[in-house]
Design a protein around this motif. Structure first.
Motif, PDB file in Angstrom:
ATOM      1  N   SER A  63      22.547  37.516  70.301  1.00  0.00           N
ATOM      2  CA  SER A  63      21.743  36.276  70.896  1.00  0.00           C
ATOM      3  C   SER A  63      22.378  35.982  72.283  1.00  0.00           C
ATOM      4  O   SER A  63      23.362  36.686  72.706  1.00  0.00           O
ATOM      5  N   GLY A  64      21.759  35.182  73.046  1.00  0.00           N
ATOM      6  CA  GLY A  64      22.156  34.742  74.277  1.00  0.00           C
ATOM      7  C   GLY A  64      23.323  34.093  74.354  1.00  0.00           C
ATOM      8  O   GLY A  64      24.278  34.501  75.154  1.00  0.00           O
ATOM      9  N   SER A  65      23.877  33.432  73.427  1.00  0.00           N
ATOM     10  CA  SER A  65      25.070  32.891  73.394  1.00  0.00           C
ATOM     11  C   SER A  65      26.174  33.921  73.003  1.00  0.00           C
ATOM     12  O   SER A  65      27.501  33.890  73.793  1.00  0.00           O
ATOM     13  N   GLN A  66      26.092  34.952  72.230  1.00  0.00           N
ATOM     14  CA  GLN A  66      26.871  35.904  71.788  1.00  0.00           C
ATOM     15  C   GLN A  66      26.962  36.695  73.325  1.00  0.00           C
ATOM     16  O   GLN A  66      28.253  37.006  73.809  1.00  0.00           O
ATOM     17  N   LEU A  67      25.955  36.914  74.081  1.00  0.00           N
ATOM     18  CA  LEU A  67      25.962  37.778  75.319  1.00  0.00           C
ATOM     19  C   LEU A  67      26.981  36.983  76.360  1.00  0.00           C
ATOM     20  O   LEU A  67      27.729  37.537  77.056  1.00  0.00           O
ATOM     21  N   GLN A  68      26.825  35.668  76.238  1.00  0.00           N
ATOM     22  CA  GLN A  68      27.459  34.945  77.213  1.00  0.00           C
ATOM     23  C   GLN A  68      28.840  34.738  76.766  1.00  0.00           C
ATOM     24  O   GLN A  68      29.623  34.801  77.760  1.00  0.00           O
ATOM     25  N   HIS A  69      29.127  34.868  75.528  1.00  0.00           N
ATOM     26  CA  HIS A  69      30.591  34.784  75.207  1.00  0.00           C
ATOM     27  C   HIS A  69      31.399  35.934  75.496  1.00  0.00           C
ATOM     28  O   HIS A  69      32.467  35.834  76.142  1.00  0.00           O
ATOM     29  N   TYR A  70      30.834  37.176  75.324  1.00  0.00           N
ATOM     30  CA  TYR A  70      31.259  38.553  75.666  1.00  0.00           C
ATOM     31  C   TYR A  70      31.244  38.432  77.192  1.00  0.00           C
ATOM     32  O   TYR A  70      32.670  38.928  77.721  1.00  0.00           O
ATOM     33  N   LYS A  71      30.525  38.125  77.920  1.00  0.00           N
ATOM     34  CA  LYS A  71      30.513  38.133  79.392  1.00  0.00           C
ATOM     35  C   LYS A  71      31.678  37.286  79.899  1.00  0.00           C
ATOM     36  O   LYS A  71      32.511  37.680  80.798  1.00  0.00           O
ATOM     37  N   SER A  72      31.893  36.145  79.245  1.00  0.00           N
ATOM     38  CA  SER A  72      32.811  35.207  79.675  1.00  0.00           C
ATOM     39  C   SER A  72      34.259  35.782  79.448  1.00  0.00           C
ATOM     40  O   SER A  72      35.119  35.595  80.244  1.00  0.00           O
ATOM     41  N   PHE A  73      34.382  36.268  78.202  1.00  0.00           N
ATOM     42  CA  PHE A  73      35.897  36.823  77.663  1.00  0.00           C
ATOM     43  C   PHE A  73      35.997  38.091  78.579  1.00  0.00           C
ATOM     44  O   PHE A  73      37.331  38.241  79.225  1.00  0.00           O
ATOM     45  N   LEU A  74      35.068  38.844  79.104  1.00  0.00           N
ATOM     46  CA  LEU A  74      35.283  40.135  80.152  1.00  0.00           C
ATOM     47  C   LEU A  74      35.710  39.597  81.318  1.00  0.00           C
ATOM     48  O   LEU A  74      36.677  40.293  82.057  1.00  0.00           O
ATOM     49  N   LEU A  75      35.147  38.442  81.769  1.00  0.00           N
ATOM     50  CA  LEU A  75      35.501  38.004  83.034  1.00  0.00           C
ATOM     51  C   LEU A  75      37.266  37.466  83.068  1.00  0.00           C
ATOM     52  O   LEU A  75      37.809  37.713  83.967  1.00  0.00           O
ATOM     53  N   GLN A  76      37.490  36.892  81.857  1.00  0.00           N
ATOM     54  CA  GLN A  76      38.964  36.495  81.689  1.00  0.00           C
ATOM     55  C   GLN A  76      39.700  37.541  81.795  1.00  0.00           C
ATOM     56  O   GLN A  76      40.732  37.399  82.258  1.00  0.00           O
ATOM     57  N   LEU A  77      39.569  38.617  81.014  1.00  0.00           N
ATOM     58  CA  LEU A  77      40.156  39.846  81.161  1.00  0.00           C
ATOM     59  C   LEU A  77      40.066  40.398  82.413  1.00  0.00           C
ATOM     60  O   LEU A  77      41.307  40.928  82.944  1.00  0.00           O
ATOM     61  N   LYS A  79      40.119  38.716  85.283  1.00  0.00           N
ATOM     62  CA  LYS A  79      40.943  37.749  85.963  1.00  0.00           C
ATOM     63  C   LYS A  79      42.696  38.114  85.595  1.00  0.00           C
ATOM     64  O   LYS A  79      43.394  38.208  86.465  1.00  0.00           O
ATOM     65  N   ALA A  80      42.775  38.462  84.089  1.00  0.00           N
ATOM     66  CA  ALA A  80      44.146  38.667  83.685  1.00  0.00           C
ATOM     67  C   ALA A  80      44.774  39.995  84.272  1.00  0.00           C
ATOM     68  O   ALA A  80      45.905  40.059  84.837  1.00  0.00           O
ATOM     69  N   ILE A  81      43.814  40.992  84.392  1.00  0.00           N
ATOM     70  CA  ILE A  81      44.031  42.141  84.832  1.00  0.00           C
ATOM     71  C   ILE A  81      44.464  42.183  86.328  1.00  0.00           C
ATOM     72  O   ILE A  81      45.362  42.695  87.045  1.00  0.00           O
ATOM     73  N   GLU A  82      43.590  41.405  87.137  1.00  0.00           N
ATOM     74  CA  GLU A  82      43.761  41.245  88.782  1.00  0.00           C
ATOM     75  C   GLU A  82      45.141  40.482  88.787  1.00  0.00           C
ATOM     76  O   GLU A  82      46.044  40.846  89.658  1.00  0.00           O
ATOM     77  N   THR A  83      45.520  39.485  87.829  1.00  0.00           N
ATOM     78  CA  THR A  83      46.609  38.766  88.108  1.00  0.00           C
ATOM     79  C   THR A  83      47.854  39.365  87.803  1.00  0.00           C
ATOM     80  O   THR A  83      49.003  39.535  88.414  1.00  0.00           O
ATOM     81  N   GLN A  84      47.695  40.320  86.762  1.00  0.00           N
ATOM     82  CA  GLN A  84      48.893  41.345  86.363  1.00  0.00           C
ATOM     83  C   GLN A  84      49.078  42.363  87.395  1.00  0.00           C
ATOM     84  O   GLN A  84      50.164  42.626  87.661  1.00  0.00           O
TER      85      GLN A  84
END
Length: 148
Positions: A63-77, A79-84
């Motif tokens: 679903s669109g909400s699942q797709l959005q959830h995955y993309k949002s979490f990948l973006l957070q990852l 950011k975390a990788i860049e910060t690290q």
């Protein structure tokens, strides 16, 4: 009375203590740096695994909400990788700084030790010369006493 080489001993001990402290600080900095690298590796591996799962689920449809959830979490990852990565750069700088300080302390310790060794050799040489003069004086005194 203490000899010059004996008076240098406290200076040498302080230099050795400072070198050890610098070595300990360097070791701790290297450990923190290593832990940060491990954490980065874990984040990258987790992102890769999460991306594989996302691709698998995307092929099966989501679903669109699942797709959005995955993309949002990948973006957070991401950011975390860049910060690290930024943290690792800072930690590498700290390791380099601590290594430099340890090397400086080590060089100081070696210089004091070498100086002490030179002084000890000079003291021994002077002692040997004094003993040789004393032996020569004793021999000369024996010769004079035999001649009398």
């Amino acid at each position: 009375m203490k000899s010059s080489s004996q008076r240098i001993e406290p200076v040498k001990k302080v230099a050795e203590q400072r070198e050890k402290k610098a070595a300990d600080t360097l070791s701790r900095a290297q450990n923190v740096y290593g832990e940060a690298q491990s954490k980065l590796h874990e984040l990258v591996q987790y992102r890769s695994d999460y991306m594989s799962e996302f691709q698998f689920r995307a092929q099966r449809g989501m679903s669109g909400s699942q797709l959005q959830h995955y993309k949002s979490f990948l973006l957070q990852l991401d950011k975390a990788i860049e910060t690290q990565k930024q943290q690792i750069e800072l930690l590498q700088g700290e390791v380099n700084k601590q290594r430099s300080q340890w090397q400086s302390r080590s060089q100081r310790t070696q210089a004091v030790s070498k100086y002490q060794q030179r002084v000890q050799k000079k003291e021994q040489l002077n002692k040997d010369k004094a003993e040789n003069r004393q032996i020569e004086d004793d021999i000369n005194n024996l010769r004079h006493s035999k001649q009398s």
